[in-house]
Each structure stands twice: as C-alpha cells, then as structure tokens.
Design an enzyme around this catalytic site. Structure first.
Site, PDB file in Angstrom:
ATOM      1  N   SER A 176       0.929  -1.023   0.057  1.00  0.00           N
ATOM      2  CA  SER A 176      -0.175   0.067   0.136  1.00  0.00           C
ATOM      3  C   SER A 176       0.789   1.214  -0.085  1.00  0.00           C
ATOM      4  O   SER A 176       1.932   1.293   0.437  1.00  0.00           O
ATOM      5  CB  SER A 176      -0.855  -0.081   1.264  1.00  0.00           C
ATOM      6  OG  SER A 176      -0.136   0.405   2.484  1.00  0.00           O
ATOM      7  N   ASP A 177       0.282   2.264  -0.740  1.00  0.00           N
ATOM      8  CA  ASP A 177       1.110   3.487  -0.524  1.00  0.00           C
ATOM      9  C   ASP A 177       0.683   4.066   0.991  1.00  0.00           C
ATOM     10  O   ASP A 177      -0.226   3.386   1.575  1.00  0.00           O
ATOM     11  CB  ASP A 177       0.434   4.739  -1.345  1.00  0.00           C
ATOM     12  CG  ASP A 177       1.264   5.685  -1.596  1.00  0.00           C
ATOM     13  OD1 ASP A 177       2.193   5.874  -0.682  1.00  0.00           O
ATOM     14  OD2 ASP A 177       1.257   6.603  -2.664  1.00  0.00           O
ATOM     15  N   TYR A 178       1.568   4.949   1.526  1.00  0.00           N
ATOM     16  CA  TYR A 178       1.612   5.262   3.230  1.00  0.00           C
ATOM     17  C   TYR A 178       0.045   5.627   3.555  1.00  0.00           C
ATOM     18  O   TYR A 178      -0.372   6.510   2.735  1.00  0.00           O
ATOM     19  CB  TYR A 178       2.479   6.235   3.285  1.00  0.00           C
ATOM     20  CG  TYR A 178       3.840   5.809   3.441  1.00  0.00           C
ATOM     21  CD1 TYR A 178       4.401   4.547   2.810  1.00  0.00           C
ATOM     22  CD2 TYR A 178       4.830   6.522   4.128  1.00  0.00           C
ATOM     23  CE1 TYR A 178       5.784   4.037   2.961  1.00  0.00           C
ATOM     24  CE2 TYR A 178       6.341   6.094   4.062  1.00  0.00           C
ATOM     25  CZ  TYR A 178       6.794   4.872   3.583  1.00  0.00           C
ATOM     26  OH  TYR A 178       7.812   4.331   3.682  1.00  0.00           O
TER      27      TYR A 178
END
Length: 777
Positions: A291-293
């Site tokens: 996941s992106d942050y």
C-alpha cells in the site's frame, strides 16, 4: 490489457514453495498478521508523507508502539536510513542487531524487509543525489538510467535494504500537479522504456523495485493531489497502463504500489479488477503489492467506503494489497479483530502471507544471517558522481539561442559575468522533492548535506576561471520582495553577460513550489521571478535564462517576445541533482553540447490544461474554439550547438497488422561541431474505429555524430505499438493507413513515409513485443 476482459479474482490458494508452505502451517494468526505490516521506527513530528501527523496523533510513544507491533516479528522496516540524518555505519550496526531480534520474535527466523525511497538516488544522509525523473525523460537515455539504477541498488544492498519505492510510472497529464517532477514524461512509451530500464538496473543489484502509483494517479481532477480521476477504461488501457505492463512483463518488477486516488468512484486500494484481475490474472505478476502510505486507512478516513479500519483491511486484502505501509493502521489490531469476529476470512491473510514469504525467500530473509554490518561505506563514490553528471548533462534542454551560447572562452569570452536569480546560488534548488536534502534535511536546519553539490555560480567560477563572476539573488523563489532588484540590475549592467537562474524550490505539502502536495493554480514562474528577468533584460546586457524547475512553466514571454525584450538564450533544467550545477556550467561554456529534449509539452498557460500531445483532432486548436491550447514548445523539442537533418525515411508499403514494421532514416550532422540527436519516430493512425491521437511516438534513439557525419538509424517497430482499445474493450491492431515521420519534435514532419497495415484485425496478447528495436550503422 483492459480491465473488462480480465479473469475474475484469483483463487485464494496460490502455489508456494514447500518451505513457505511449511512455515505458513506452523505460524499463529498473530505471527501471520505481523508479516503483513511495516513499522516506521523513526517517524516523529516531521511530515514526509501525506496525513502523517494526523495518522499518528494521540498514539503512544514510538518505542512503545514499536515494541507492541514487532512482538511477533515484522513484515517491513520503514525507511530506517531515510527518515532522519543517521550515520550509515552506525545505523547498519543497529539494523543487523535488530534483524536478529525480529527473526527471533517471529518464532520462525523471519527477518524484515527494509524499504527505502530512491527516486533521485537512495534517500539517505550523504548519499548521491541524481537528477529527478523528469530529467531522465529529457535525456531519453534508458541505458544511462539503468546504470544509475544499478548504482543505487548496490548502495541499498550494502546497507541491508531490500526494496525501493521507485520508480514512478505515472504519465504526465497536467503540469499543475505537484508530483510532475517525480514523473518521466507525458508519453507512455518514454515512461515505459525509461522506467523499465531503472527497474532492471536496481533489480540487477538484488533490490526489488516498486512500481507506483498503480494506476491513473496523475490524471487527478484539476491537477490536485489525491483528487478523483475521471479517466475512462480506454484512456486507462491505452495511456496509463502500458508503462506498468512493460515494467512487469519486460522488466520483471517484483513489487507494485497502489494509487491513492479513486477512479470513477472506486478507490484503487479497494479495486480487485486492477490489483488482482488485471495485474495478476492478465499480466501474470507474481510479486507483492504494497500500500502507499496510509492508503488502507484512507479507505475509511478519506474515501469513506469503509465504516472502520477492519472493513478497510477487508476491502484492501480482497482487492489484492498484501502489505500495509508504513505501519499497521489497518492490518494490525483491526485485522486481528476482523479475523476473530468472522468479518475477515483467514484465507485472505494466507494469500497475502504466501506472497510476502515468497518475496522474503527470494531475498534470503528466511535464512540465518551470519554476516557483519559494513563499516566503510561510500554512498557518493566517483562512479555515482560520474553517472550523476552524465545524466544531468544529457537532460539539459536548450529552448532558444541566438548564438550567445556557448559562451566564448579565453580572451574572446565575457570577462565579467553576473549570476543572478534565487536558484543560481542555492544548492537545494538543484534537487527534487524526493531528494533526502529536500525531503528530510529541510526539517533539520544546519545539518550539512554530507556530499558536494556546487551551485551554478560556484560551478561557473570553476568552469570559467578567467572570468570575474559576481552572484546576486535579486529575489527569492516565492514572495513579492523586490528589494534586491536594484543590486541585480547594477550587477547585470556592469557585466558582459548575465546568467539568470530562476525556477522552483522542491518541497512537501506547502513547503516549496513543487513536489508532493504542492499543486499549482498558475503556471507562471513563482513569486516575482519573471519581473526580475525582465528587469535584467532591460539593461541591454546579453542574458541567458536558466530555468531550474520540477515542472514545465509558461515561458512564451521568454521565448517568443520581441528580440530586444527577451533573453538571448533559454535553458530548461529539470532538477539536475548534485552534479547539476557543473552540468549547467559545462553546457554554457560549450564543454558539452546540449542534447536534452522536452519530455513534456511546454505549456501555453494554466488555462490550457490538461494538455497532452497525444490529443485527437478536437483536442487541439481548431475553428470551433477560440481557446489556444497549442504548447509554446512541443513535445520532443530541443536545440543543440550543431544542426541535424533527417532524410530518406523509408518503410515498406505494406505490413501485416500482426507483424513488425521496419523503418529507417538517415541523420546527418550538418554543423561544425559534434553533437547528439534524439531521433524521434512518430505515427498517426489516419482512420480508425475509435478516435485516435494526431501523433504518437513510436520509438526513439540517441545518436552521436561528428561534424559532417551521417548515420542510418533503423527501427524495428512491433505493430503492437499502434494498438488501441476497441469498442469491445479489447486491445487490437487495426488494418489501415499509418503516416510516419521524423523531425526535431512531434510538430516537425521533416521526412515522411506511409505504410498500410494489412490482413485481419490483430488482437494483442502477451506474446506481442512491446519494445522497439533500434540500431545505427
């Protein structure tokens, strides 16, 4: 490659090695879940990721949270070198010990993946800082980008890092978007070939690349970060997806990161059609999706498609996100709660776990580690600096020149030079948003960069030792303070030449003029910089304008105004990195000839956006609209210190729609100096069953020729380069006439040819080649 023709979601049981299968059978649910999360050990008050402050508000101290999060092992350690300035050797000693502790805590000897950023080089203190990706695009040199990637990967591997959150494969659609400096080009093929080269380089060094941001992120509404995307399935398939497909199928990328955005109301982080059906089912990707942050938590807090973090975890796992970064906001306690109360099927956890453990097996993180941490570490070696300088030099784009450049040397050259402008004496102006200096050190004032980065003024003094050089800022990048104009005008008036260096300052979320979260409403130069340029030009002293930016700006006033009201020459530099000042000085002096070409159209105005050279007939200027969208300089444009002709373009009269199209052209250096030409082959599908763009880059090649020399450049073009998504949602190559041309840019049809694709409609499959072969004789 379309979404609609992909198989439905993959089964939860996927093949794994006997070793991984045995591990999974022996693990408790707590141990399993721990492998699906990261932890940001050093995260403090500094904001270096979106909503980081809000996500951590009210949390326990980092040490307490870390002890709890790693009690059963850990999937990832987040940016242990890239969050604050730490001595590399001291941090490596900590990391080696910490990995042994995590292996024991896991109960099964499983170490953590260490991931870092590396978009402009390893984002760590004292590490080399290379040009920003937009400069990679301007250089049109995949081989050099591959060399850079290998050097970055070697540095990461030496430090015990395993995965990089790079490269960015977003296709530029709107220069107002703050993250343009992280992108390579507005052309999908340029993005694809250059990003795939980076993937090969970094993975050759044993570090896994992460493709981001999958997918459509750069098409955000009004160029606003995280804004909704309204792209249709054909635009996704024909513009945004091809770079990712090439990096997966031809580059062998081992990791993918989701986009924050929603597309037509569906957040990508919760969309199994993209993350599972297309990525894995159609393309055969067998790596890990991270996941992106905070993107999984954003399903609750920003997209409001999940009622709580447990539901967010279920949606993301179902979609195909295997690991939550940077920490376990949804995949830790909320996921465990969902497993216990039956809201989440443990088979979803097992599917993600199998992928994570397979990645760790590939990286050697399931094996005991008897190695010792490095003690002598050079993250900015001569090899790093050589590639940084070469890439910076090849990325510089000469937009105009009346003969003032190159500056004459010796007794004929300017004896007095004024370097004016806020970016002429500031090293930070040479680096992009994801450089460690601008991303992290901005929060640690007074901390030295730890590597040499000469400013433009300093580099010019070294390059032109016989000239008297004075440096005056004149103004800041931002703000309306004109109090320095007088000193700048005086310096210019008393000089033989003025080098005016203006542009951007990269930063994050309101700190700076470009970078993540720094989207723009205007494409005029920030602050009062244009006024400064006009004031200096008015002195009558010959002016060379150097624009150091992270996005293209509206520069018609500097390029197309009356000769006495504009600079004598204009140079575009996209954040050229630690050797950027040296590269600019060497170009100005004539030690190197400019060879960069615009990887993105030079915009007319913010009101003309979004714009792409890949527009259909009605997407450009016509009699049915009074709005002028034509760029000030077209995609592919760039001058040099010599001239080239492109003649005798040849192609067969007919080629099967499922075949290979051979094209060749003669390029001649017609000037008196050696130089490098970027040979650009374009095409237009004259008549098709759906609307097609007026031009499309088919292939390109860098060719260096001595004065007066010629070369025959050959392209072997897979007809799949002409594919598009038909009305059924299937990627096809359609029979019919195709116009071909080469020129100094997309707008220049210097040598032309026509080919007719024959036979039946050709459905594109994985067996079709995606890369154009080139050779020069």
């Amino acid at each position: 490659m379309t979404i609609s023709d992909s198989p439905l979601h993959q089964p939860l049981a996927e093949p794994v090695s006997p070793r991984v299968a045995a591990l999974m059978a022996a693990m408790t649910v707590e141990q399993k879940v721990a492998q699906l999360t990261g932890f940001w050990v050093d995260q403090g008050d500094e904001v270096v990721a979106p909503m980081a402050g809000e996500m951590l508000a009210g949390e326990a101290t980092p040490s307490d949270r870390y002890e709890k999060a790693s009690a059963h092992g850990l999937g990832h350690l987040t940016r242990v070198y890239g969050t604050r300035p730490v001595d590399a050797a001291e941090r490596a000693a900590w990391l080696w010990n910490e990995q042994r502790r995590l292996a024991a805590a896991s109960g099964h000897g499983i170490r953590a993946i260490v991931h870092e950023e590396s978009l402009t080089g390893l984002a760590a203190w004292r590490a080399a800082t290379f040009p920003t990706p937009l400069a990679w695009g301007a250089a049109f040199d995949p081989e050099l980008v591959e060399r850079m990637g290998r050097l970055i990967g070697e540095s990461m591997r030496e430090l015990g890092a395993h995965q990089t959150l790079a490269p960015v494969l977003d296709v530029i659609r709107d220069p107002r978007w703050g993250r343009v400096d992280e992108c390579i080009s507005e052309d999908p093929y340029a993005v694809a070939t250059i990003a795939t080269a980076y993937v090969r380089g970094i993975q050759d060094a044993g570090v896994h690349a992460t493709l981001k941001h999958f997918v459509g992120y750069s098409a955000s509404q009004a160029g606003r970060n995280h804004a909704p995307v309204h792209a249709g399935p054909r635009e996704l398939a024909d513009v945004f997806l091809p770079p990712f497909e090439m990096a997966v199928r031809d580059g062998g990328a081992r990791s993918v990161m989701n986009s924050y955005t929603d597309i037509d109301g569906v957040p990508v982080a919760s969309d199994p059609r993209l993350l599972t059906d297309l990525l894995r089912g159609t393309w055969g990707f067998d790596g890990v999706v991270v996941s992106d942050y905070f993107a999984i938590a954003f399903l609750e807090t920003m997209h409001a498609v999940a009622a709580d973090r447990t539901e967010a975890a279920r949606l993301a796992l179902t979609a195909g996100i295997d690991v939550e970064l940077p920490s376990g906001d949804a995949y830790a306690a909320p996921l465990l709660a969902g497993l216990r109360d039956g809201r989440i099927d443990e088979a979803l956890v097992d599917r993600a776990l199998a992928r994570v453990l397979a990645q760790k097996e590939e990286l050697g993180l399931l094996d005991p580690d008897e190695s010792e941490p490095p003690t002598a570490i050079d993250l900015d070696s001569p090899a790093h600096r050589e590639v940084a300088r070469e890439l910076a030099e090849r990325s510089l784009v000469l937009l105009s020149n009346d003969g003032t450049l190159p500056l004459a040397t010796g007794t004929a050259g300017p004896a007095r030079i004024a370097v004016i402008g806020p970016n002429g004496h500031d090293a930070s102006a040479l680096m992009g948003c994801y450089s460690f200096a601008n991303h992290v050190l901005a929060h640690h004032p007074g901390t030295p960069y730890g590597f040499a980065i000469p400013t433009v003024a300093e580099a010019l003094r070294a390059e032109l030792p016989d000239a008297a050089i004075v440096s005056v800022a004149g103004c800041e990048v931002e703000g309306d303070d004109r109090s320095g104009f007088g000193a700048a005008v005086d310096a210019a008036a008393s000089a033989d030449a003025a080098i005016v260096v203006v542009g951007d300052r990269a930063g994050l979320f309101g700190r700076g003029t470009v970078g993540e979260g720094n989207d723009a409403e205007s494409l005029e130069l920030p602050g009062v910089q244009r006024e400064l340029v006009d004031a200096v030009v008015a002195t009558g002293t010959p002016v060379v304008l150097v624009v150091v930016t992270g996005r293209p700006y509206a520069l018609a006033w500097a390029l197309d105004a009356d000769a006495d009201a504009r600079p004598r020459a204009v140079v575009q530099a996209f954040f050229p990195g630690e050797e950027g000042g040296v590269a600019i000085a060497r170009m100005l002096s004539g030690a190197v000839s400019p060879s960069g070409r615009l990887p993105v159209s030079l915009p007319r105005s913010a009101g003309a956006q979004p714009f792409s050279y890949l527009h259909p007939i009605l997407g450009g200027n016509s009699d049915v609209t009074s709005a002028d969208s034509a760029p000030v300089r077209p995609f592919g444009f760039g001058l040099g210190y010599t001239t080239f002709t492109r003649t005798d373009l040849s192609a067969p009269a007919e080629v099967d729609a499922g075949g290979v199209l051979p094209v060749s052209v003669t390029v001649t250096n017609t000037g008196s100096r050696p130089g490098t030409e970027i040979v650009q082959l374009y095409a237009h599908d004259v008549h098709a069953s759906v609307v097609r763009p007026v031009a499309q880059l088919l292939g390109y090649a860098r060719v260096t020729l001595a004065a007066g020399a010629s070369a025959r450049v050959h392209f072997e073009v897979p007809t799949a380069r002409l594919a598009f998504t038909d009305r059924r949602g299937i990627r096809i190559v359609e029979p019919g006439r195709v116009d071909l041309w080469v020129g100094e840019s997309v707008a220049d049809r210097e040598s032309v040819a026509t080919v007719t694709l024959t036979g039946d409609v050709h459905p594109v499959t994985a067996a079709d080649a995606r890369i154009v072969g080139t050779h020069v004789e």
